[in-house]
Every structure is written in C-alpha cells, then in structure tokens.
Design a protein around this motif. Sequence first.
Motif, mmCIF file in Angstrom:
data_model
loop_
_atom_site.group_PDB
_atom_site.id
_atom_site.type_symbol
_atom_site.label_atom_id
_atom_site.label_comp_id
_atom_site.label_asym_id
_atom_site.label_seq_id
_atom_site.Cartn_x
_atom_site.Cartn_y
_atom_site.Cartn_z
ATOM 1 N N ILE A 100 -6.249 80.037 61.323
ATOM 2 C CA ILE A 100 -5.046 79.426 60.756
ATOM 3 C C ILE A 100 -5.230 77.915 60.672
ATOM 4 N N GLY A 101 -5.988 77.375 61.677
ATOM 5 C CA GLY A 101 -6.325 75.962 61.636
ATOM 6 C C GLY A 101 -5.259 75.031 62.175
ATOM 7 N N ARG A 102 -4.177 75.583 62.722
ATOM 8 C CA ARG A 102 -3.107 74.741 63.279
ATOM 9 C C ARG A 102 -2.964 74.994 64.770
ATOM 10 N N GLY A 103 -2.704 73.936 65.537
ATOM 11 C CA GLY A 103 -2.544 74.073 66.968
ATOM 12 C C GLY A 103 -3.877 74.059 67.693
ATOM 13 N N SER A 104 -3.868 74.553 68.926
ATOM 14 C CA SER A 104 -5.071 74.538 69.764
ATOM 15 C C SER A 104 -5.197 75.842 70.523
ATOM 16 N N VAL A 105 -6.429 76.157 70.915
ATOM 17 C CA VAL A 105 -6.666 77.268 71.832
ATOM 18 C C VAL A 105 -6.412 76.737 73.235
ATOM 19 N N SER A 106 -5.460 77.310 73.924
ATOM 20 C CA SER A 106 -5.036 76.805 75.219
ATOM 21 C C SER A 106 -6.136 76.927 76.267
ATOM 22 N N LEU A 107 -6.159 75.977 77.176
ATOM 23 C CA LEU A 107 -6.990 76.107 78.366
ATOM 24 C C LEU A 107 -6.462 77.236 79.234
ATOM 25 N N ASP A 108 -7.343 77.865 79.994
ATOM 26 C CA ASP A 108 -6.864 78.832 80.974
ATOM 27 C C ASP A 108 -6.036 78.084 82.021
ATOM 28 N N LEU A 202 -24.713 77.266 81.452
ATOM 29 C CA LEU A 202 -25.818 76.359 81.749
ATOM 30 C C LEU A 202 -26.360 75.684 80.493
ATOM 31 N N SER A 203 -25.658 75.855 79.375
ATOM 32 C CA SER A 203 -26.042 75.168 78.147
ATOM 33 C C SER A 203 -25.326 73.820 78.086
ATOM 34 N N ARG A 204 -25.476 73.117 76.980
ATOM 35 C CA ARG A 204 -24.883 71.776 76.883
ATOM 36 C C ARG A 204 -23.362 71.821 76.878
ATOM 37 N N ASP A 205 -22.797 72.884 76.327
ATOM 38 C CA ASP A 205 -21.346 73.059 76.336
ATOM 39 C C ASP A 205 -21.042 74.280 77.188
ATOM 40 N N SER A 206 -20.491 74.061 78.365
ATOM 41 C CA SER A 206 -20.322 75.164 79.321
ATOM 42 C C SER A 206 -19.046 75.967 79.101
ATOM 43 N N SER A 207 -18.111 75.469 78.301
ATOM 44 C CA SER A 207 -16.847 76.186 78.124
ATOM 45 C C SER A 207 -17.041 77.398 77.215
ATOM 46 N N TRP A 208 -16.174 78.386 77.359
ATOM 47 C CA TRP A 208 -16.227 79.570 76.513
ATOM 48 C C TRP A 208 -14.823 80.112 76.320
ATOM 49 N N ILE A 209 -14.683 81.036 75.390
ATOM 50 C CA ILE A 209 -13.360 81.523 74.991
ATOM 51 C C ILE A 209 -13.219 82.987 75.384
ATOM 52 N N LEU A 210 -12.187 83.271 76.159
ATOM 53 C CA LEU A 210 -11.876 84.637 76.590
ATOM 54 C C LEU A 210 -10.874 85.236 75.609
ATOM 55 N N ILE A 211 -11.235 86.371 75.010
ATOM 56 C CA ILE A 211 -10.354 87.069 74.073
ATOM 57 C C ILE A 211 -9.945 88.395 74.690
ATOM 58 N N GLN A 212 -8.650 88.513 75.045
ATOM 59 C CA GLN A 212 -8.145 89.774 75.570
ATOM 60 C C GLN A 212 -7.351 90.536 74.506
ATOM 61 N N ASN A 213 -6.753 89.830 73.585
ATOM 62 C CA ASN A 213 -6.190 90.387 72.366
ATOM 63 C C ASN A 213 -5.948 89.223 71.413
ATOM 64 N N ALA A 214 -5.390 89.497 70.259
ATOM 65 C CA ALA A 214 -5.246 88.442 69.246
ATOM 66 C C ALA A 214 -4.371 87.301 69.713
ATOM 67 N N SER A 216 -3.788 86.672 73.158
ATOM 68 C CA SER A 216 -4.242 86.215 74.475
ATOM 69 C C SER A 216 -5.665 85.692 74.337
ATOM 70 N N VAL A 217 -5.761 84.433 73.921
ATOM 71 C CA VAL A 217 -7.037 83.767 73.695
ATOM 72 C C VAL A 217 -6.988 82.438 74.427
ATOM 73 N N GLU A 218 -7.950 82.188 75.320
ATOM 74 C CA GLU A 218 -7.908 80.961 76.099
ATOM 75 C C GLU A 218 -9.296 80.420 76.373
ATOM 76 N N VAL A 219 -9.366 79.103 76.519
ATOM 77 C CA VAL A 219 -10.620 78.424 76.814
ATOM 78 C C VAL A 219 -10.851 78.450 78.313
ATOM 79 N N VAL A 220 -11.961 79.039 78.737
ATOM 80 C CA VAL A 220 -12.334 79.033 80.154
ATOM 81 C C VAL A 220 -13.188 77.791 80.375
ATOM 82 N N GLY A 221 -12.602 76.798 81.023
ATOM 83 C CA GLY A 221 -13.253 75.498 81.119
ATOM 84 C C GLY A 221 -13.910 75.186 82.439
ATOM 85 N N THR A 222 -13.785 76.068 83.415
ATOM 86 C CA THR A 222 -14.386 75.825 84.719
ATOM 87 C C THR A 222 -14.756 77.143 85.374
ATOM 88 N N ALA A 223 -15.812 77.122 86.157
ATOM 89 C CA ALA A 223 -16.270 78.347 86.830
ATOM 90 C C ALA A 223 -15.206 78.898 87.767
#
Length: 602
Positions: A100-108, A202-214, A216-223
């Motif tokens: 959609i291109g609007r808003g942000s993917v929330s942090l966990d 362990l790559s240059r960008d350590s964050s990743w996106i958890l998708i539980q449904n359309a 429930s999508v969040e950025v996992v920013g810390t171990a």
Amino acid sequence: MACCSGQTSTPLEKFSRSLPDDPDVSPMLCPMYTVTVDVLLKMTSAEPHEDLKARGDLVVFSDEMGRAVFVSHQWLSKNHPDPDFKQTRILQDAVRRLMIGRGSVSLDPITEGVVRSAKPIPMQAFVTEKLFFWYDYFSCPQRESETLQANAINSIPAYIARCSFFFALCPVVDCPFEAKVLTPVTWSSRGWCRLERAARELSRDSSWILIQNATSVEVVGTALSFPSLSVGEGDFAIDADRQKLAKVMRRILVQKLYHCLRVGDLPGFRRHFNLQTVHLRGLEIEPVEGFLPSCDDSPSDPVDEFLHQNGLRKINKADSAGWRPLHYAALAGNVEVLRGLLEKRADVNGRTAKDEPQLGFPLWMSALDLTAFFKHHKAMQFLLSARANLHGGLLPTLQHAAIANNAEGVRLLCAAGGKPLTENPLGSSSLHAAATFGGTAALHELVVHGRPVATDLSLALFQATNFRGGAATVQRLIDLRADVDFQMDMGCLPRLGRLLFATKSLQHKLGWSTVLATGAYHMHGSTPLMQAIRSAQYEAAATLIAAGARLDLRNSRNWTARDFASGQWIPDFLKSGLEGNPVECKRVSGLALEDGYVHLEF
C-alpha cells in the motif's frame, strides 16, 4: 596489564584498518533464482522450481534489478511446503498490505519498549523498487540433480546477505492430515529455520519481519524480542543435516567478524567473537580463536591473550559501548578468563554503562546476568562463588534466566538466595517473564521454588497470551489453576508500569497504532483469550477455549474476544470456537501440546 598496552592503537585496530573489504566466505554456488512480486501475487498454487523455470517465471536476481526478499517458512507436509496453498495465501495478503506504501511496519513490542534507537520500517520501502522473492520450493531445484540442490542449499547464507528484507512466514496453520499444528514456536525450533534466522541476524541488517497473518506483521529488531536458540540444538528431520551446517554456521560467523572489523565496529566484533560458544553450541566444530598472533609479552596468561584478541587494554575500563572486559568474557562463559580478571581486581558486580540494542539488553547488565541469559552454568557457579550480586540492574538476574528458559540457571540462582516472585520496576516477576517468552522449563522451576498464589499464576497466564507464551505455557498455567477468565487491572501495577502503558495508550488514541500502543490501549479489563487473539497466538486461544474460557466478557473498551478477531485472518478452528463450538479447538490444542508436553503436579 595487557600486552602492547603502550601503543596508541591495539594490534586488533591495526589489523582492522588493513582489511580492504569483506572476504567472500559465504560463496554463492548456485544462481539466486527468484520470482517477481507480480508472479507471486498471481499464484494460486505452490509449484516446484522446475515448473516455474520451464514457464519462464524464475528470474536470476542481481542487485541492480531491485530489492530481494528471503522468505523463511515451514513445510506443511514432508513432500510439499504448502499443498493447500494456506501459507502462501497469507504471504500474498501480507505483501499486498505492505505494498500500500502508507504508514510503517510496527516494531515488535519488546524492541519498541527497550531499544530507543530502533525504528519501524516505512511501507514506502516496499514500493520504491521492484521486489523479488526467494522461496525454497521455487528457488531451489527439487527434481534435478542432488548436487544442484545441495549447492543451492549451501548458498542460503549468500542469498540472505543479498536480500534487503527477511520474512519469517509463521502463521498458525492446522495440518490435520499430518496431525500437527505449525506456529512461530515450531518455526523457531526447526534447525534449518534457525540457520536462516542466524544468517540474517549476523548479516549487515539484523532486523527481520515476522508475518503471522496479513494484519499481524512486525519488525523483530532485537534478539530479546524473539529469543534465539542455537542451530545445533534445533530439530532436524535428518540428523546428519546438523553437522552439515557446522561449517556453514562457522562461515557466517567469520564473515560477521570480518565485517565488524572492516567498518570499525570493535564492540560488535567483541560481542560476536565471544558469543561463538553460543552460536556453535551443539555443533562439532571449533570456534575461531582469534585473528592475531598470540600476545608476545605473556603468551601463557589467558587474560592477556583475551585482552589482546579482543583489542582491549585495561581490566576495569569500559569500551565505547559501555562494556568492560568481564562482560565480554561472560558472553563466552570462559571461567579461566573470568577468574583471571577477578584476580586482577576486576569488579565482579560491574555494570554495563549503555544498553545493547542488537541483543536487546538494557543498561546495567552484570556478568552474572549475561551468563544466566546465555546458559553458561559453570561460569554462573564461579561468579556466584565470587559473591556476584543477584540484584542491582533494571532486572534481577533471575529474570534473565527466565527469559532464556534456563531451568538450571534458575535452580542455581534460587539456591543462592534469588527470589522467584520479586518484581521489576514495571511490576513483572521472573515467573511472568518465563510465561511471556514461553519458557516452560524455567516456569516449572520458578513454581517449585516460589510457590506462587493464584493471582501470580493468573497474571502469568495473561502475560503468556500477551506476547509469545504459546499453547504449552498456557496449558501448564491452566493445570496450575490459573484463572482462564482473569481480567487485567492496570491499577495493580506499580507507578512506573502504569505510566508506561498510559503513555502508549495515549499514543494509540493519537493515531500511532504500534503493536505495543494497541496492546496498551486495550489492556485494562482484557482476558487471556482476548490477548491470545490480539497477539495472533491462535493455538493458545484454542487451548483457552478448550478449557472453557468465556466469550461474553468485555474489556474497558467494551470489546469481546470476537471483536479482537474481527477484521483479521483467523483459522477455521478458532472461528468455530468463537461461535461456541469448542470441538475443533480441543483437537488443535491437543495437537499443539503433543510435542514435549508433560502434565505437572505440584
């Protein structure tokens, strides 16, 4: 005194400046086959690599074409990743929403709460350049030679390094013909999924996106927000795969260490250099001992060699990250170095001066906290014998053991005088921490040593459903007679906890609808069932319905459990349960609990 201490630069700093670029230690042995976002969104079934290739739907990705997305997921059956297209359809819905291109993917919520520097991902990032998706069934040969398939599998770390985004596709999926339920918990237990996650973190960008449904999508920013476990201790359908991945995992670590040195991130190098013992746990391979020749001054002194290889000089001086040598030695669990540092007057109770965003640790961590979190039990025993303090930071050491599901660590700390039910400033105890992160083994020990009352157990049940407790934790707490219809009273929290949630609730009212803010807005009066649905823990929701949780209760916003389910994808078994028929929820709950669940009596 560390060797070479009179120089203006340590040998490690000189070595880091001599590196022109990251060595290519994760080779790409097979082309990176991908599908475009247009092809992905038009799919109605998951077809193998060869069929897509024959139709011309596969594209060999290169950086100038756009941005690549790596999709990590579980196979729903032994012979096909998604025979009924359940999981891929959820991926399609999530991608459409992101584009959609609007808003942000929330942090966990954990990252948002503890890492001040962390930022959500703007959805605009998914539309500025064309997207190409790597998905194993599409991208790896399935029917061609075993050599080609092995080359593609061994290239996974290289593929991940080239991807701008990493999606962990982890919906709760009922697989009745396979007699199993797939969840984020099962994804995190799979050895191959752990390798993919480790390669990303362990790559240059350590964050990743958890998708539980359309929705429930969040950025996992810390171990800390989704505690990671070692690849070698994961579940493998073929046990021989465990050792096949040993060299791959070591290469990933070496590349990370070289990268940290090349960009001058010495604290990052020290963290990962000393965490090798954790990353390689369960794998029959030795860690990298160092990048420098042994220290000439005192080659037999383990402390001098430790300081030399880590680019450190003084025993009690913190580096730019606010960590002292004792903290880095604690990451490795190296008792010999810890003993040597204390003999040279290191402060056993010294605390970190800054938070550590990548690991999710707050400031004021002690060496004992770190050994408890990373399950270095011999190091814990040594530090306890040296009278390390069990309290003093933002969290008691017991809470770090609870978060890591470190049952042996809990036993050691309780034997040393740790109090299982002591609360942190936000009003959460070690029991609640174990429940929040699904630490069932630690939870058992805390119950044995703490003898919690009904209110403690009911609040633990609420916390489990609020974050990542899962069905096993929920059932254990129900067995212990936690109230399945417990309604959260925010007035019972300490002042700091009330202030935090009031602030986040206000942010939600003002339109900042992050995962944490939305949870805070709805928390007062909510039940475990409401929280399980809100956090997309549908197998936990099924367990609550199977235990007789009421559907008519309302929170302070006048929402029922059905209201939380409205507008989001939920599986059929939960729809049936919310309509008053618990039969399917009982079946699914039984499947979710089947692996490793043991009834406990107290």
